[in-house]
Design a protein around this motif. Structure first.
Motif, PDB file in Angstrom:
ATOM      1  N   SER A  37       0.557  -1.315  -0.064  1.00  0.00           N
ATOM      2  CA  SER A  37      -0.022   0.025  -0.244  1.00  0.00           C
ATOM      3  C   SER A  37       0.847   1.251  -0.036  1.00  0.00           C
ATOM      4  CB  SER A  37      -0.985  -0.015   1.251  1.00  0.00           C
ATOM      5  OG  SER A  37      -0.164   0.259   2.460  1.00  0.00           O
ATOM      6  N   MET A  38       0.276   2.317  -0.421  1.00  0.00           N
ATOM      7  CA  MET A  38       1.180   3.655  -0.083  1.00  0.00           C
ATOM      8  C   MET A  38       1.512   3.891   1.112  1.00  0.00           C
ATOM      9  SD  MET A  38       1.323   5.066  -3.254  1.00  0.00           S
ATOM     10  CE  MET A  38       1.310   6.886  -3.392  1.00  0.00           C
ATOM     11  N   THR A  39       0.583   3.617   2.047  1.00  0.00           N
ATOM     12  CA  THR A  39       1.120   3.607   3.441  1.00  0.00           C
ATOM     13  C   THR A  39       2.173   2.688   3.973  1.00  0.00           C
ATOM     14  OG1 THR A  39      -1.256   3.892   4.234  1.00  0.00           O
ATOM     15  CG2 THR A  39       0.359   3.090   5.961  1.00  0.00           C
ATOM     16  N   ASP A  40       2.486   1.716   3.286  1.00  0.00           N
ATOM     17  CA  ASP A  40       3.687   0.910   3.315  1.00  0.00           C
ATOM     18  C   ASP A  40       4.797   1.676   3.150  1.00  0.00           C
ATOM     19  OD1 ASP A  40       2.140  -1.225   4.594  1.00  0.00           O
ATOM     20  OD2 ASP A  40       1.941  -2.213   2.555  1.00  0.00           O
ATOM     21  N   VAL A  41       4.647   2.192   1.897  1.00  0.00           N
ATOM     22  CA  VAL A  41       5.761   2.892   1.147  1.00  0.00           C
ATOM     23  C   VAL A  41       6.181   4.115   2.089  1.00  0.00           C
ATOM     24  CG1 VAL A  41       6.478   4.243  -0.927  1.00  0.00           C
ATOM     25  CG2 VAL A  41       4.982   2.000  -1.042  1.00  0.00           C
ATOM     26  N   ALA A  42       5.053   4.714   2.425  1.00  0.00           N
ATOM     27  CA  ALA A  42       5.597   6.101   3.185  1.00  0.00           C
ATOM     28  C   ALA A  42       6.364   5.638   4.400  1.00  0.00           C
ATOM     29  CB  ALA A  42       4.001   6.775   3.530  1.00  0.00           C
ATOM     30  N   ALA A  43       5.736   4.495   4.937  1.00  0.00           N
ATOM     31  CA  ALA A  43       6.401   4.124   6.425  1.00  0.00           C
ATOM     32  C   ALA A  43       7.993   3.729   6.155  1.00  0.00           C
ATOM     33  CB  ALA A  43       5.566   3.010   7.027  1.00  0.00           C
TER      34      ALA A  43
END
Length: 205
Positions: A37-43
């Motif tokens: 997810s984009m959340t995974d990438v951001a983290a």
């Protein structure tokens, strides 16, 4: 005496777009494009989702935005080729130079094509970009030879160069360790193709 002000602790610098791409490609290859997810990438990049969306609108954009930049480089390189060069010499030079601009030290450029090989989610978008790649070369050949952009010969040159370029990248994906300057390796790989296509471009305007 005035008291010296204590420097304020500012926010740490955010990751660059290149770092976001590097972390994203690592995640896409480790856990799959669809499952990341984009959340995974951001983290992974150490930034918030809001900051990430300032860089890229979607996961697909992370993978394909550099492809679009490469297309712009290719068009620019073709447009600035000396007109006294033979057509296919100019095409070969422009393609290799545009490729060299896309290469980075950490092989994110190659990881991007690994991701594209492993997911069908971006297949339609990739197909459009490859058609644009071929059309960019074909239009340059048409301009140099005085033919219409949709004439079979310029179109054939563009299509053949795109196929050879993409085939070289696919071959490299099966090569565990590339030795040497990849731009020179690309030049060597494309040279027989450009030589074979030369008869189609001899009647220059």
């Amino acid at each position: 005496m005035a008291r010296a002000e204590t420097p304020k602790q500012g926010r740490p610098p955010v990751s660059s777009a290149e770092e976001v791409q590097r972390q994203a490609m690592r995640l896409f290859l480790e856990q799959g494009f669809d499952r990341t997810s984009m959340t995974d990438v951001a983290a992974a990049a150490g930034i918030g989702r809001t900051t990430l969306f300032r860089y890229f609108r979607s996961k697909g954009d992370i993978v394909l935005a550099p492809f679009d930049e490469h297309l712009r480089h290719l068009a620019r390189r073709l447009a600035t080729q000396p007109t006294d060069l033979p057509v296919m010499t100019a095409v070969h030079s422009a393609v290799v130079d545009a490729f060299a601009e896309a290469v980075d030290d950490q092989d994110v450029w190659l990881q991007r094509f690994q991701v594209l090989q492993q997911t069908g989610a971006l297949a339609a978008d990739v197909a459009v970009r490859w058609l644009t790649w071929a059309d960019t070369v074909g239009r340059y050949v048409a301009l140099r030879t005085g033919k219409e952009a949709d004439h079979p010969e310029p179109a054939a040159v563009g299509g053949a160069m795109q196929a050879a370029f993409a085939a070289t990248l696919r071959t490299w994906l099966r090569t565990p360790d590339l030795n040497g300057d990849v731009a020179l390796l690309m030049a060597e790989s494309l040279r027989p193709v450009t030589e074979a296509l030369t008869p189609l471009t001899r009647h220059e305007r």
